[in-house]
Design a protein around this motif. Structure first.
Motif, PDB file in Angstrom:
ATOM      1  N   GLU A  57       0.885  -0.847  -0.084  1.00 41.66           N
ATOM      2  CA  GLU A  57       0.668   0.247   0.145  1.00 41.66           C
ATOM      3  C   GLU A  57       0.999   1.519  -0.037  1.00 41.66           C
ATOM      4  OE1 GLU A  57      -3.406   2.352   3.163  1.00 41.66           O
ATOM      5  OE2 GLU A  57      -2.101  -0.139   3.578  1.00 41.66           O
ATOM      6  N   ASP A  58       1.169   1.908  -1.225  1.00 48.76           N
ATOM      7  CA  ASP A  58       1.975   2.933  -1.652  1.00 48.76           C
ATOM      8  C   ASP A  58       1.023   4.458  -0.596  1.00 48.76           C
ATOM      9  OD1 ASP A  58       3.817   4.478  -2.025  1.00 48.76           O
ATOM     10  OD2 ASP A  58       4.067   4.572  -4.238  1.00 48.76           O
ATOM     11  N   THR A  59       1.187   4.547   0.531  1.00 52.50           N
ATOM     12  CA  THR A  59       0.690   6.030   1.075  1.00 52.50           C
ATOM     13  C   THR A  59       1.888   6.681   2.170  1.00 52.50           C
ATOM     14  OG1 THR A  59       0.062   4.623   2.684  1.00 52.50           O
ATOM     15  CG2 THR A  59      -1.412   4.567   1.243  1.00 52.50           C
ATOM     16  N   THR A  60       2.227   7.405   2.030  1.00 50.29           N
ATOM     17  CA  THR A  60       2.630   8.899   3.013  1.00 50.29           C
ATOM     18  C   THR A  60       3.052   8.086   4.614  1.00 50.29           C
ATOM     19  OG1 THR A  60       1.884  10.138   1.538  1.00 50.29           O
ATOM     20  CG2 THR A  60       3.309  10.487   3.448  1.00 50.29           C
ATOM     21  N   HIS A  61       1.707   7.758   5.024  1.00 56.98           N
ATOM     22  CA  HIS A  61       1.895   6.616   6.024  1.00 56.98           C
ATOM     23  C   HIS A  61       2.422   5.871   6.299  1.00 56.98           C
ATOM     24  CE1 HIS A  61       1.216   5.501  10.210  1.00 56.98           C
ATOM     25  NE2 HIS A  61       0.270   4.304   9.902  1.00 56.98           N
ATOM     26  N   SER A  62       2.304   4.600   5.482  1.00 56.58           N
ATOM     27  CA  SER A  62       3.575   3.271   4.939  1.00 56.58           C
ATOM     28  C   SER A  62       5.082   3.040   4.320  1.00 56.58           C
ATOM     29  CB  SER A  62       2.418   2.208   4.252  1.00 56.58           C
ATOM     30  OG  SER A  62       2.354   2.707   2.711  1.00 56.58           O
ATOM     31  N   ARG A  63       4.720   4.841   4.128  1.00 59.39           N
ATOM     32  CA  ARG A  63       6.547   4.838   3.662  1.00 59.39           C
ATOM     33  C   ARG A  63       7.027   5.914   5.324  1.00 59.39           C
ATOM     34  NH1 ARG A  63       8.674   5.316  -1.452  1.00 59.39           N
ATOM     35  NH2 ARG A  63       7.057   5.647  -3.188  1.00 59.39           N
ATOM     36  N   ARG A  64       6.465   6.032   5.868  1.00 58.67           N
ATOM     37  CA  ARG A  64       6.695   6.722   7.355  1.00 58.67           C
ATOM     38  C   ARG A  64       7.359   5.898   8.329  1.00 58.67           C
ATOM     39  NH1 ARG A  64       3.686  12.400   7.639  1.00 58.67           N
ATOM     40  NH2 ARG A  64       4.936  13.415   6.627  1.00 58.67           N
ATOM     41  N   VAL A  65       6.336   4.935   8.464  1.00 60.06           N
ATOM     42  CA  VAL A  65       6.145   3.279   8.944  1.00 60.06           C
ATOM     43  C   VAL A  65       7.617   2.626   8.633  1.00 60.06           C
ATOM     44  CG1 VAL A  65       5.332   1.774   9.690  1.00 60.06           C
ATOM     45  CG2 VAL A  65       4.411   3.129   9.718  1.00 60.06           C
ATOM     46  N   VAL A  66       8.049   2.390   7.408  1.00 61.66           N
ATOM     47  CA  VAL A  66       8.780   1.415   7.192  1.00 61.66           C
ATOM     48  C   VAL A  66       9.759   2.311   6.643  1.00 61.66           C
ATOM     49  CG1 VAL A  66       9.909   0.860   4.410  1.00 61.66           C
ATOM     50  CG2 VAL A  66       7.201   0.032   5.427  1.00 61.66           C
ATOM     51  N   PHE A  67      10.347   3.355   7.234  1.00 60.92           N
ATOM     52  CA  PHE A  67      11.245   4.338   7.383  1.00 60.92           C
ATOM     53  C   PHE A  67      11.983   4.870   8.667  1.00 60.92           C
ATOM     54  CE2 PHE A  67      13.937   8.224   7.695  1.00 60.92           C
ATOM     55  CZ  PHE A  67      14.914   8.432   7.021  1.00 60.92           C
ATOM     56  N   SER A  68      10.590   4.517   9.357  1.00 58.59           N
ATOM     57  CA  SER A  68      11.554   4.328  11.096  1.00 58.59           C
ATOM     58  C   SER A  68      12.144   2.822  11.209  1.00 58.59           C
ATOM     59  CB  SER A  68      10.384   4.346  11.814  1.00 58.59           C
ATOM     60  OG  SER A  68       8.940   3.106  11.792  1.00 58.59           O
ATOM     61  N   TYR A  69      11.566   1.733  10.389  1.00 56.37           N
ATOM     62  CA  TYR A  69      12.460   0.632  10.606  1.00 56.37           C
ATOM     63  C   TYR A  69      14.007   0.839  10.200  1.00 56.37           C
ATOM     64  CZ  TYR A  69       8.775  -1.778  13.200  1.00 56.37           C
ATOM     65  OH  TYR A  69       7.298  -1.714  13.817  1.00 56.37           O
ATOM     66  N   LEU A  70      13.806   1.287   9.100  1.00 51.49           N
ATOM     67  CA  LEU A  70      14.677   0.929   7.386  1.00 51.49           C
ATOM     68  C   LEU A  70      16.098   1.994   7.833  1.00 51.49           C
ATOM     69  CD1 LEU A  70      13.562  -0.232   4.603  1.00 51.49           C
ATOM     70  CD2 LEU A  70      14.437  -1.527   6.420  1.00 51.49           C
ATOM     71  N   LYS A  71      15.543   3.659   7.883  1.00 51.31           N
ATOM     72  CA  LYS A  71      16.355   4.734   8.133  1.00 51.31           C
ATOM     73  C   LYS A  71      17.324   5.194   7.584  1.00 51.31           C
ATOM     74  CE  LYS A  71      16.199   4.362  13.249  1.00 51.31           C
ATOM     75  NZ  LYS A  71      15.011   3.114  13.438  1.00 51.31           N
TER      76      LYS A  71
END
Length: 195
Positions: A57-71
């Motif tokens: 699901e390509d949304t801003t929220h999912s991108r931010r959640v994934v970025f919080s793990y991957l950095k």
């Protein structure tokens, strides 16, 4: 006994373990395949599979959640742009672990972890180039293939046609010419190997 231990701590403190998982997951996303130990590969699989599911699901929220793990911005971009469209219809099981043997230094069980949809040999059903070639079945059979013999005969025939006729020179014995043309082979030694 397990005593209700939920996951492998990998002999690290929490901060070190999170950084390790983040770095390994980012490397796996960027390179599609990494070599590591089996214990780390299993831990990375548990870490990355929910992130890949989130990337469907390509949304801003999912991108931010994934970025919080991957950095890592590059890893997040790669995950959402190239990996997510390719795994869109897959319900789970995005990675595969292939055991490769034991590490020479400490005999740790090594493996390759890779994305299932990005290994062309498995996905298309095409044999890899190395496996496609007809190789001898045993180490002892050193017969030349018929194609190589035919090519050599064609080259010799063209060389004879192209060379002008000269007076017959005395020929060297066959054994001496065979030794001169044979390539030198290095001897195998056990230097540097642990016994």
């Amino acid at each position: 006994m397990r005593h209700n231990k939920n996951y492998n701590h990998l002999g690290r403190q929490a901060g070190h373990r999170k950084a390790l998982m983040s770095n390994m997951a980012s490397s796996l996303i960027l390179h599609k395949r990494i070599e590591t130990t089996v214990a780390k590969a299993k831990a990375v699989r548990r870490f990355i599979e929910p992130l890949v599911t989130k990337s469907k699901e390509d949304t801003t929220h999912s991108r931010r959640v994934v970025f919080s793990y991957l950095k890592q911005k590059e890893a997040v971009t790669e995950l959402f742009r190239t990996i997510a469209p390719k795994i869109a219809e897959r319900p789970g099981g995005y990675t595969r672990i292939l055991k490769t043997g034991f590490r020479l230094g400490d005999a740790a069980d090594m493996c390759i972890i890779e994305f299932v949809d990005f290994n062309e040999a498995y996905t298309l059903g095409v044999a890899p180039a190395a496996a496609a070639e007809a190789k001898p079945k045993t180490r002892r059979s050193r017969k030349k293939s018929t194609d190589a013999v035919e090519d050599a005969a064609v080259v010799e025939g063209e060389a004879k046609k192209a060379a002008p006729k000269k007076a017959a020179a005395p020929k060297a014995p066959k054994a001496a010419s065979a030794k001169a043309s044979a390539p030198k082979v290095a001897k195998k030694t056990n230097v540097g190997k642990k016994m």
